[in-house]
Scaffold this motif. Sequence first.
Motif, PDB file in Angstrom:
ATOM      1  N   CYS A 195      -9.627  70.491  26.865  1.00 31.44           N
ATOM      2  CA  CYS A 195     -11.077  70.248  27.074  1.00 31.44           C
ATOM      3  C   CYS A 195     -11.566  71.121  28.368  1.00 31.44           C
ATOM      4  CB  CYS A 195     -11.521  69.029  26.992  1.00 31.44           C
ATOM      5  SG  CYS A 195     -10.921  67.962  25.513  1.00 31.44           S
ATOM      6  N   LYS A 196     -12.962  71.524  28.331  1.00 31.73           N
ATOM      7  CA  LYS A 196     -13.535  71.978  29.606  1.00 31.73           C
ATOM      8  C   LYS A 196     -13.782  70.826  30.576  1.00 31.73           C
ATOM      9  CE  LYS A 196     -16.700  75.173  28.513  1.00 31.73           C
ATOM     10  NZ  LYS A 196     -16.199  76.413  28.456  1.00 31.73           N
ATOM     11  N   ILE A 197     -14.325  71.209  31.606  1.00 33.82           N
ATOM     12  CA  ILE A 197     -14.488  70.132  32.505  1.00 33.82           C
ATOM     13  C   ILE A 197     -15.688  69.314  32.133  1.00 33.82           C
ATOM     14  CG2 ILE A 197     -15.405  69.716  34.888  1.00 33.82           C
ATOM     15  CD1 ILE A 197     -13.933  72.010  36.119  1.00 33.82           C
ATOM     16  N   GLU A 198     -15.590  68.037  32.072  1.00 34.23           N
ATOM     17  CA  GLU A 198     -16.609  67.118  31.653  1.00 34.23           C
ATOM     18  C   GLU A 198     -17.653  66.780  32.618  1.00 34.23           C
ATOM     19  OE1 GLU A 198     -16.967  62.638  29.663  1.00 34.23           O
ATOM     20  OE2 GLU A 198     -14.899  63.366  30.250  1.00 34.23           O
ATOM     21  N   LEU A 199     -18.950  67.086  32.082  1.00 41.66           N
ATOM     22  CA  LEU A 199     -20.015  66.932  33.070  1.00 41.66           C
ATOM     23  C   LEU A 199     -20.905  65.715  32.707  1.00 41.66           C
ATOM     24  CD1 LEU A 199     -21.192  70.716  32.699  1.00 41.66           C
ATOM     25  CD2 LEU A 199     -19.427  69.569  34.233  1.00 41.66           C
ATOM     26  N   TRP A 200     -21.446  65.152  33.789  1.00 41.51           N
ATOM     27  CA  TRP A 200     -22.372  64.052  33.696  1.00 41.51           C
ATOM     28  C   TRP A 200     -23.574  64.436  34.706  1.00 41.51           C
ATOM     29  CZ3 TRP A 200     -23.077  58.361  34.689  1.00 41.51           C
ATOM     30  CH2 TRP A 200     -23.979  57.689  33.853  1.00 41.51           C
ATOM     31  N   ILE A 201     -24.814  64.944  34.396  1.00 40.75           N
ATOM     32  CA  ILE A 201     -25.676  65.697  35.134  1.00 40.75           C
ATOM     33  C   ILE A 201     -26.947  65.004  34.986  1.00 40.75           C
ATOM     34  CG2 ILE A 201     -26.930  67.879  35.290  1.00 40.75           C
ATOM     35  CD1 ILE A 201     -24.818  69.299  33.274  1.00 40.75           C
ATOM     36  N   LEU A 202     -27.586  64.904  35.959  1.00 38.07           N
ATOM     37  CA  LEU A 202     -28.823  64.323  36.282  1.00 38.07           C
ATOM     38  C   LEU A 202     -29.846  65.346  36.255  1.00 38.07           C
ATOM     39  CD1 LEU A 202     -30.234  61.266  38.841  1.00 38.07           C
ATOM     40  CD2 LEU A 202     -31.375  63.548  38.367  1.00 38.07           C
ATOM     41  N   PHE A 203     -30.696  65.488  35.347  1.00 41.86           N
ATOM     42  CA  PHE A 203     -31.925  66.306  35.077  1.00 41.86           C
ATOM     43  C   PHE A 203     -33.089  65.513  35.413  1.00 41.86           C
ATOM     44  CE2 PHE A 203     -34.553  69.319  32.609  1.00 41.86           C
ATOM     45  CZ  PHE A 203     -34.176  70.444  33.283  1.00 41.86           C
ATOM     46  N   ASN A 204     -33.567  65.976  36.599  1.00 43.60           N
ATOM     47  CA  ASN A 204     -34.496  65.024  37.392  1.00 43.60           C
ATOM     48  C   ASN A 204     -35.882  65.385  36.738  1.00 43.60           C
ATOM     49  OD1 ASN A 204     -36.126  63.527  38.840  1.00 43.60           O
ATOM     50  ND2 ASN A 204     -34.750  63.658  40.751  1.00 43.60           N
ATOM     51  N   THR A 205     -36.186  65.055  35.438  1.00 49.15           N
ATOM     52  CA  THR A 205     -37.509  65.423  34.701  1.00 49.15           C
ATOM     53  C   THR A 205     -38.651  64.764  35.525  1.00 49.15           C
ATOM     54  OG1 THR A 205     -37.022  63.692  33.288  1.00 49.15           O
ATOM     55  CG2 THR A 205     -36.416  65.745  32.585  1.00 49.15           C
ATOM     56  N   HIS A 206     -39.036  63.400  35.301  1.00 48.36           N
ATOM     57  CA  HIS A 206     -40.178  62.808  35.486  1.00 48.36           C
ATOM     58  C   HIS A 206     -40.418  62.605  37.133  1.00 48.36           C
ATOM     59  CE1 HIS A 206     -39.502  61.811  31.728  1.00 48.36           C
ATOM     60  NE2 HIS A 206     -40.644  61.460  31.462  1.00 48.36           N
ATOM     61  N   GLN A 207     -39.304  62.933  37.949  1.00 47.07           N
ATOM     62  CA  GLN A 207     -39.672  62.666  39.582  1.00 47.07           C
ATOM     63  C   GLN A 207     -39.723  64.096  40.191  1.00 47.07           C
ATOM     64  OE1 GLN A 207     -36.287  60.263  40.722  1.00 47.07           O
ATOM     65  NE2 GLN A 207     -37.082  58.733  39.938  1.00 47.07           N
ATOM     66  N   ALA A 208     -39.353  65.258  39.453  1.00 41.72           N
ATOM     67  CA  ALA A 208     -39.206  66.272  40.335  1.00 41.72           C
ATOM     68  C   ALA A 208     -39.613  67.399  39.579  1.00 41.72           C
ATOM     69  CB  ALA A 208     -37.992  66.755  40.864  1.00 41.72           C
ATOM     70  N   ILE A 209     -38.815  67.697  38.505  1.00 41.75           N
ATOM     71  CA  ILE A 209     -38.849  69.115  37.585  1.00 41.75           C
ATOM     72  C   ILE A 209     -40.303  69.182  36.861  1.00 41.75           C
ATOM     73  CG2 ILE A 209     -37.798  70.430  35.707  1.00 41.75           C
ATOM     74  CD1 ILE A 209     -35.195  69.106  36.418  1.00 41.75           C
ATOM     75  N   TYR A 210     -40.988  68.093  36.399  1.00 41.11           N
ATOM     76  CA  TYR A 210     -42.037  68.418  35.717  1.00 41.11           C
ATOM     77  C   TYR A 210     -43.244  68.779  36.587  1.00 41.11           C
ATOM     78  CZ  TYR A 210     -39.943  66.570  31.249  1.00 41.11           C
ATOM     79  OH  TYR A 210     -38.991  66.490  30.210  1.00 41.11           O
ATOM     80  N   ARG A 211     -43.101  68.406  37.933  1.00 42.55           N
ATOM     81  CA  ARG A 211     -44.042  68.428  38.761  1.00 42.55           C
ATOM     82  C   ARG A 211     -44.391  70.202  39.167  1.00 42.55           C
ATOM     83  NH1 ARG A 211     -43.311  63.826  43.307  1.00 42.55           N
ATOM     84  NH2 ARG A 211     -43.507  62.059  41.806  1.00 42.55           N
ATOM     85  N   LEU A 212     -43.096  70.843  38.834  1.00 43.51           N
ATOM     86  CA  LEU A 212     -43.426  72.207  38.723  1.00 43.51           C
ATOM     87  C   LEU A 212     -43.773  73.069  37.742  1.00 43.51           C
ATOM     88  CD1 LEU A 212     -39.465  72.730  39.750  1.00 43.51           C
ATOM     89  CD2 LEU A 212     -41.370  72.633  41.300  1.00 43.51           C
ATOM     90  N   TRP A 213     -44.452  72.195  36.757  1.00 40.77           N
ATOM     91  CA  TRP A 213     -44.864  72.828  35.532  1.00 40.77           C
ATOM     92  C   TRP A 213     -46.396  73.136  35.443  1.00 40.77           C
ATOM     93  CZ3 TRP A 213     -41.693  75.745  33.132  1.00 40.77           C
ATOM     94  CH2 TRP A 213     -42.129  76.440  31.653  1.00 40.77           C
ATOM     95  N   ALA A 214     -46.565  73.792  34.884  1.00 37.01           N
ATOM     96  CA  ALA A 214     -47.928  74.544  35.056  1.00 37.01           C
ATOM     97  C   ALA A 214     -49.144  73.212  34.522  1.00 37.01           C
ATOM     98  CB  ALA A 214     -48.461  75.289  33.569  1.00 37.01           C
ATOM     99  N   ASP A 215     -48.730  72.171  33.669  1.00 32.08           N
ATOM    100  CA  ASP A 215     -49.903  71.142  33.499  1.00 32.08           C
ATOM    101  C   ASP A 215     -50.019  70.115  34.350  1.00 32.08           C
ATOM    102  OD1 ASP A 215     -47.308  70.223  33.170  1.00 32.08           O
ATOM    103  OD2 ASP A 215     -47.585  69.650  30.802  1.00 32.08           O
ATOM    104  N   ASN A 216     -49.123  70.208  35.245  1.00 32.81           N
ATOM    105  CA  ASN A 216     -49.166  69.401  36.711  1.00 32.81           C
ATOM    106  C   ASN A 216     -49.430  69.988  37.851  1.00 32.81           C
ATOM    107  OD1 ASN A 216     -48.453  66.995  35.248  1.00 32.81           O
ATOM    108  ND2 ASN A 216     -46.248  67.373  35.700  1.00 32.81           N
ATOM    109  N   ARG A 217     -50.089  71.337  37.905  1.00 36.06           N
ATOM    110  CA  ARG A 217     -50.493  72.122  38.878  1.00 36.06           C
ATOM    111  C   ARG A 217     -51.526  71.770  39.681  1.00 36.06           C
ATOM    112  NH1 ARG A 217     -51.289  78.237  37.431  1.00 36.06           N
ATOM    113  NH2 ARG A 217     -49.147  78.225  36.991  1.00 36.06           N
ATOM    114  N   GLU A 218     -52.455  71.033  39.222  1.00 35.84           N
ATOM    115  CA  GLU A 218     -53.643  70.432  40.169  1.00 35.84           C
ATOM    116  C   GLU A 218     -52.906  69.144  40.690  1.00 35.84           C
ATOM    117  OE1 GLU A 218     -57.213  69.801  37.893  1.00 35.84           O
ATOM    118  OE2 GLU A 218     -57.178  72.176  37.560  1.00 35.84           O
ATOM    119  N   LYS A 219     -52.075  68.396  40.079  1.00 27.78           N
ATOM    120  CA  LYS A 219     -51.807  67.350  40.819  1.00 27.78           C
ATOM    121  C   LYS A 219     -50.620  67.345  42.056  1.00 27.78           C
ATOM    122  CE  LYS A 219     -50.281  62.485  39.628  1.00 27.78           C
ATOM    123  NZ  LYS A 219     -49.832  61.614  38.339  1.00 27.78           N
TER     124      LYS A 219
END
Length: 319
Positions: A195-219
Amino acid sequence: MTEHEQLSILSTEELADLETEIEQATHHPVAKDLATEMREFHGWTIDKLEILRLYLRGGYVRVAGGGSYIDAFAGQGQGAFNGTTFSGSAIVAAQSEAFGRLHLIEQDQRSHRLLAQRLAELPDKLRARCELHPPGDCNQIIPTLLDAAVINSDKPCFAFLDPDSTQLAWETIEALAAYKTYTPNPVEPKKPKACKIELWILFNTHQAIYRLWADNREKYPETMGADALDHLMGGREAWWDLWESGQPSNALLRRYVERLKSLGYQYVLPQPVRDPVDGRVHYYMIHVTDHPSALGLMRWAKKQTGRIYATELPGTETF
């Protein structure tokens, strides 16, 4: 058990036995003199760490065969929640006894110092398995480790990738995925030869990543930055079409999952991590593996929290 042989999916009876074993397992005490310096954990962090503990202690310990563990954001080794001290991911992994070697990486100097003190309190046998690398960026240290071939490619490896924000580079994911090759077993499909190296990844959607997106630009104007998305996603071509076509921010999660699948893994399953009080999503944990047994073990570990995970299975949540 050979070097490549791994456990098939556990039966109901075996899972019940694991629950009993885990409940009877000894928890090592945490030093009192570090209490004033401890990081404050949240309820959803406690749930995440409990899932990790159950997964490693409950089943992975039986299939790892003295393999390797990589903690890219190892932290302080402990934290507090409502006045109670909890072990961090590095200590949880060490105490699971599932690994022959643990590679612990932490960039922050203060957290690195506290983690070193916490590791020093472990029993000699466990402490000897842990290698706390000098403070540094995991995106530089992990490729160096892989290039030096210090990770045993003939045994399982589990990488816990738990950034606070967008610190984890896509190139680091690619390097981990390329280190080992998936080899199916034509005779026993539930027991891959490798097997390849098993990964458990935190994808920080609501606390960080979504803030980089266009619909949150003003906030969140101060956090906008295409460079951060390039770093996280693997270049402008990995996400620019979503921006130009006006896709909602959750399209980034879908695209990230698609890119993980493109690395050759058999299973890529996102799971929301929610506040145990109000059920609000804070981020996603993405389980990336080649072994079907890992799916059942992770699903079982999540259910044991007795919280919001009891009715959610990996990959069934609508983004």
